[in-house]
Write a protein that holds these residues in place. Structure first.
Motif, PDB file in Angstrom:
ATOM      1  N   TYR A  22       9.251   8.651  33.565  1.00 56.39           N
ATOM      2  CA  TYR A  22       9.451   9.971  32.964  1.00 56.39           C
ATOM      3  C   TYR A  22       9.199   9.926  31.454  1.00 56.39           C
ATOM      4  N   ASN A  74       6.017  11.850  29.386  1.00 57.63           N
ATOM      5  CA  ASN A  74       6.284  12.812  28.318  1.00 57.63           C
ATOM      6  C   ASN A  74       5.782  12.354  26.958  1.00 57.63           C
ATOM      7  N   GLN A  75       5.768  11.046  26.707  1.00 57.50           N
ATOM      8  CA  GLN A  75       5.375  10.563  25.384  1.00 57.50           C
ATOM      9  C   GLN A  75       3.883  10.260  25.291  1.00 57.50           C
ATOM     10  N   CYS A 133       8.581  13.475  17.945  1.00 60.16           N
ATOM     11  CA  CYS A 133       8.494  14.935  18.186  1.00 60.16           C
ATOM     12  C   CYS A 133       9.066  15.705  17.011  1.00 60.16           C
TER      13      CYS A 133
END
Length: 455
Positions: free
Chosen positions: A238, A242-243, A451
């Protein structure tokens, strides 16, 4: 691509060479020619006998030993514990016709023989080969022999678990004196089982029955860590999705290798619990996956220590790190092969007591020093307090992972071999999993910080 091909070549080489070294099998099948004076079969750890349930908790050795050769003399099948085995084994190199007398001098003080030592109590010896289709000549109680086999030993110790050693020698008695025929050339065929539990029933414990004491309950251990790794891989997958950073994908591969290592080890143990042999090829693949997992984790640590994904978008001296990593991988594989050959079950020599084991520890310490050097340089160049705090936590947790192996080696070599394997597997698996879980958390922090910076 070339590096990948080299890794594949090294993997297949280890898989091929692994079959040169015999696997530790508790169901033993093979042949022995008496031109080889001493034939060692196995060292097996029998569990402590429960005095309230002796028949179901004691150990058993049973099997068939026959010969198609014209054996005019009886040879000897020997089952003794360590206190008798060391002198017996050590005297096998005695020069001259008295070698058998020297080997059995101590055993004769306690081993029963119907003709020579009727007052002795211990059942250590069998005359072999046994007549084809019949019980061995020393089996005077047929009801105590496992059906379908020619001989059976019962091994009891109500005080503690203990190693017993099984071997065959071309020695025999003449008028109660041990001798041998140096010109004898007889081929013996054997099919021998060693178990912890009652072979006369169908209610054996699958986690203990086929296993020597030092390997008992390891199947549950690998199963627990397999589940833990599977959960951790889901979390890291996960994070990687996402990264979308190379370092997170590399670490996901690290966890994958660790997971596959436990899968293959567990598969070997499951088969071993059924047939007493397991599958050597599966076990070796598991070992290689473990090596790949450990070396890939070192690569992740070195890249992060150089500031990749923390202070730099691209790692400094990336090719140097990759070259060192590939050398480390190759050396680790070579040390593993060398260690397999150097470990001596008879002498209780463990991997960490061999030269390849010592080199593996030294190599880990050298990599730790390089890691600390790179991390120090990165921290000196960083001015952001949050990143410095992150690097400090990262360095401390990584240092624990680097340093645990030398500590584990020192403790392990001073432990009884009966407990050593379970201790090493339990500690190393626990530390590796905790290190991987900590890294997953740290990489998640890196992603969140990146982020925020973009925002």
């Amino acid at each position: 691509m070339k590096a990948f091909q080299n890794v594949v070549f090294a993997f297949t080489t280890v898989l091929s060479l692994s079959f040169v070294f015999p696997s530790f099998a508790i169901h033993l099948q093979g042949s022995w020619r008496t031109t080889e004076f001493f034939h060692f079969l196995v060292k097996f750890g029998f569990q402590r006998t429960n005095q309230h349930d002796r028949s179901n908790s004691q150990g058993y050795i049973f099997g068939n030993i026959t010969s198609k050769s014209n054996a005019s003399i009886a040879l000897t099948f020997v089952v003794v514990d360590k206190s008798f085995f060391l002198e017996y084994y050590g005297n096998r190199t005695t020069i001259g016709e008295h070698v058998c007398q020297s080997m059995f001098a101590k055993i004769d003080t306690i081993a029963f023989d119907a003709s020579c030592y009727k007052d002795n109590k211990e059942d250590f010896l069998r005359r072999i080969p046994c007549p084809i289709g019949s019980l061995c000549v020393d089996e005077d109680r047929p009801e105590m022999v496992v059906p379908g086999y020619q001989f059976t030993y019962g091994v009891q110790d109500i005080n503690q678990p203990r190693f017993w050693y099984v071997s065959m020698v071309p020695c025999y008695r003449v008028n109660c004196t041990w001798t041998h025929d140096p010109d004898s050339d007889v081929t013996i065929d054997y099919d021998v089982w060693l178990v912890n539990g009652n072979p006369f029933t169908d209610n054996q414990n699958p986690f203990k029955y086929q296993f020597s004491f030092e390997y008992q309950d390891t199947m549950e251990m690998f199963l627990v860590f397999l589940v833990l790794y599977l959960g951790l891989l889901c979390v890291q997958a996960y994070v990687a999705i996402n990264q979308r950073h190379t370092i997170t994908h590399l670490f996901a591969a690290t966890i994958c290798f660790g997971l596959f290592g436990h899968v293959f080890h567990l598969a070997h143990l499951v088969q071993f619990s059924a047939d007493g042999r397991g599958q050597r090829g599966i076990l070796v693949i598991g070992d290689i996956c473990d090596i790949l997992s450990q070396t890939a984790f070192v690569l992740v640590l070195l890249l992060l220590a150089k500031g990749w994904a923390v202070t730099n978008r691209e790692p400094k001296c990336k090719f140097l790190v990759l070259i060192v990593w590939f050398l480390y991988l190759c050396i680790s594989i070579v040390l593993h092969i060398w260690g397999e050959a150097a470990v001596d079950a008879v002498e209780d020599v463990d991997f960490f007591q061999t030269w390849p084991g010592r080199y593996a520890v030294v190599l880990r310490l050298l990599l730790m020093l390089w890691f600390l050097h790179e991390l120090r340089r990165t921290m000196q160049q960083e001015r952001n307090k949050a990143k410095l705090q992150f690097l400090l936590h990262f360095g401390a947790s990584s240092l624990v992972w680097f340093i645990y192996l030398p500590i584990l080696a020192v403790v392990a070599v001073n432990m009884s071999a009966l407990w050593r394997y379970k201790f090493v597997v339990g500690i190393s698996s626990s530390v590796n999993f905790l290190a991987f879980a900590s890294m997953t958390h740290l990489l998640w922090q890196i992603g969140r910080a990146s982020c925020r910076e973009r925002v």
